[in-house]
Write a protein that holds these residues in place. Sequence first.
Motif, PDB file in Angstrom:
ATOM      1  N   LYS A 219      29.587  38.997  14.896  1.00 57.01           N
ATOM      2  CA  LYS A 219      28.991  40.121  15.630  1.00 57.01           C
ATOM      3  C   LYS A 219      28.091  40.917  14.709  1.00 57.01           C
ATOM      4  O   LYS A 219      28.366  41.069  13.526  1.00 57.01           O
ATOM      5  CB  LYS A 219      30.090  41.029  16.197  1.00 57.01           C
ATOM      6  N   HIS A 225      23.291  38.974  23.870  1.00 52.76           N
ATOM      7  CA  HIS A 225      23.818  37.633  24.146  1.00 52.76           C
ATOM      8  C   HIS A 225      22.796  36.846  24.963  1.00 52.76           C
ATOM      9  O   HIS A 225      22.113  37.420  25.832  1.00 52.76           O
ATOM     10  CB  HIS A 225      25.144  37.723  24.908  1.00 52.76           C
ATOM     11  N   ASP A 268      25.875  41.698  27.379  1.00 53.09           N
ATOM     12  CA  ASP A 268      27.193  41.081  27.199  1.00 53.09           C
ATOM     13  C   ASP A 268      27.121  39.620  27.617  1.00 53.09           C
ATOM     14  O   ASP A 268      26.214  39.201  28.351  1.00 53.09           O
ATOM     15  CB  ASP A 268      28.277  41.843  27.978  1.00 53.09           C
ATOM     16  N   GLU A 269      28.098  38.869  27.166  1.00 49.47           N
ATOM     17  CA  GLU A 269      28.039  37.417  27.346  1.00 49.47           C
ATOM     18  C   GLU A 269      28.161  37.015  28.813  1.00 49.47           C
ATOM     19  O   GLU A 269      27.469  36.110  29.275  1.00 49.47           O
ATOM     20  CB  GLU A 269      29.135  36.748  26.512  1.00 49.47           C
ATOM     21  N   CYS A 345      27.115  27.361  18.708  1.00 48.80           N
ATOM     22  CA  CYS A 345      26.838  28.796  18.749  1.00 48.80           C
ATOM     23  C   CYS A 345      26.097  29.168  17.475  1.00 48.80           C
ATOM     24  O   CYS A 345      26.293  28.543  16.421  1.00 48.80           O
ATOM     25  CB  CYS A 345      28.145  29.574  18.866  1.00 48.80           C
ATOM     26  N   ARG A 417      23.071  36.570  19.871  1.00 55.75           N
ATOM     27  CA  ARG A 417      24.072  35.506  19.766  1.00 55.75           C
ATOM     28  C   ARG A 417      23.856  34.536  20.922  1.00 55.75           C
ATOM     29  O   ARG A 417      23.871  34.930  22.089  1.00 55.75           O
ATOM     30  CB  ARG A 417      25.489  36.093  19.850  1.00 55.75           C
TER      31      ARG A 417
END
Length: 742
Positions: A219, A225, A268-269, A345, A417
């Motif tokens: 993080k 994301h 957010d993911e 990832c 990410r």
Amino acid sequence: MTAQAAHTLLSRRALLAQGGALVVTFAVTSQSIRAEAARPADKTVAADEVAGFISIDATGKVTIYSGKVELGTGAITAIAQIAAEELSVSLDRVTMIQGDTQLTPNQGPTYASLSIQDGGMQIRRAAATAREALLQRAADNLKVAKDTLTVQDGLVTSRAGGNKLSYAQLIGEQKLAMKIDPAAPLRDPKDYTIVGTSVPRRDIPAKIFGTFNFVQDHKLPGMLHARVVHPAAVGATLERWNDDACRKIPGYVRAVRKGNFLAVVATDEWAAIRASTAIVATWSAWAGLPDESRLFEWVRNAKINRTEVLQSTGNASEARKPGGRTLQATYDMTMNTHGSIGPSCAVADFKDGFLTVWTPTQACHLLRPQLATMLQLPPERIRCIFVEGAGCYGRNGSDDCSSEAALIATMIGRPVRLQWMRADEHGWDPKCPPVLLDYSADVDSEGQVTRWEADVFLNLQPMQRSGATLLAAVLAKLPKFGSGAGLYNAGLGIPYNFVNSKLTARWLADEPLPAAWIRAPGRLQNTFANESFLDEIAADTAIDPFEIRTRYLTDQRGLELLERLRKLAKWEPRGTRSRDAGPLAHGRGVSYVKYELVRTYVAIVADVTVNRTTGAIKVDRVFAVHDCGQIINPDGLRNQIEGNIVQTVSRTLIEKVTFSRSAVTSLNWGSYPILTFPNVPDVVIDLIDRPNEVPWGAGEPTTAVVPSAIANAVFDATGARLRSIPFRPAQVLAALKLAKPG
């Protein structure tokens, strides 16, 4: 912590004391992962400098900077053992930093079973150089001859006793600024206390209990994301897109598009996942893949870039003589995906013209120039930091995912990410390409092999030392990094001494799907064919499979290995028992390889049960004898052998990439099944340790012998020959119908 404990974590305090700047390692830790800071100003990454690999701080703690990384093999624990042993310090003093382009020397990618053989030996030489230099400093300080001194756990003292000087005292404020001496004397293996012992891996408990921090856990402040919307077909063009539906999703930020690259970004993911399914993308039609049912026709008729004779003895072309028999067979192996348990990832941050990528790649120092080419950035403005990925190994989707994260970060100017979904991993990681092998041999009236010829049709990409092309560069139509030199292709040959033999490689110009190396690339396929065809000759000439191998083998280590395997497996000559007549048939097969003809020896016997009714094969037990020279960590080596066997049983019996004319269709574990625990075989291992020999690799060699041992065991059980991997039930049933009774 005891001397047998694994390497310690690198603390912020230790690094500050050591280098005057903050550096964080993410490699072997269960602590929270935090942002990086700058490289110590005076930290060299030169591969010929001791300080490139080793630093010793004011408390005597040792930090090893390894260009090789941990990909689940235990290599980093083993390298720490090597360093501790050669420096004569306890293992708990050693901390490992791995795979950071600003901190670790470029030791090449972590592949090809070279981590210990090459990377570990570089660090061994650096440690030996450092130890000898520190001993000389102590001798100068104490005004005694150097050979009167000894060192234990970083304390130098006279063999006769007296004052002690620590490494920390000897170094003081200085660095280990010296060239690595290739002739620096190494410690005598008879004095080893760390190398050759089964030191537990420090990372395993955290992984078992779910507290290990993988790259998926990384993080950064303000991090977004992302999800990529990959094309509907391999060669499709993005015609238009609309994200109106995405704008209704709380947390949705924006879409990014460049060429055929399309991604969504959210705070957010879950919002990113929802947006990736809500966005409307229209792709052009494309159907350029071969017909799956005629894959090997496609391979045989594909354009050949060049033809190369890789091995030749005598004159195979003119060895044909009247009389005797000619045997012929064709083998093939279909495409595999890496099947990484955790989807790829990566995290990327582009700030003030500098790009930092936290990546599970096996090749940080290769990924950096690839990214530099793709993004047209100077390499010195890119830093790649290895962080272990869950289930990540080899050249799976990690580099492609990293390239996509880097592209998004440069387009939005914020840390991001990116995690692939399962369909991304199965659909877009580079594949093990299909391989086709033709064999022909002459056998005289006395059962002697008078000619052996093989032709292999193989894509060149898996045999090159450069990375596969980054997916982001392909989709976004950005500049691509070039290919590197080929691997040791001559290693595709046979280890046996036939009077007349010839191996010809036909390097294909095209590939059905983007290709990369998967464990033992080329060596698995050629050993499958070599050892299966030799077994066919043995059966045709009524020679025992062990006997035909030892007949044509002159390598004494190979012969010793086979003899130990024969005893370990309690082998009885083929033909001394009749085949089972019932629905379940039992058999055993043997296979042998000297990996790439120049290093690790391994041979196995596989015991199988074949269900004549269903066609299912069960591998019950595998006996393995392994000689990789000096063993660094016996338990780690056993883990490697077991992993090779289990994964390759899965590839041999089950795994197969399926595809339409447009795209991969095996996009999940239902359509791409792998071996499950009830079908994992027992593995019995005999390790041959040669402490005075150099250590060779173990990450791949055992993989090479598994398919042929299974195929030969199925023949022993049923008389059916399996020449096409995978050996799924339908194929087995078809082969059983062709088998001769016996």
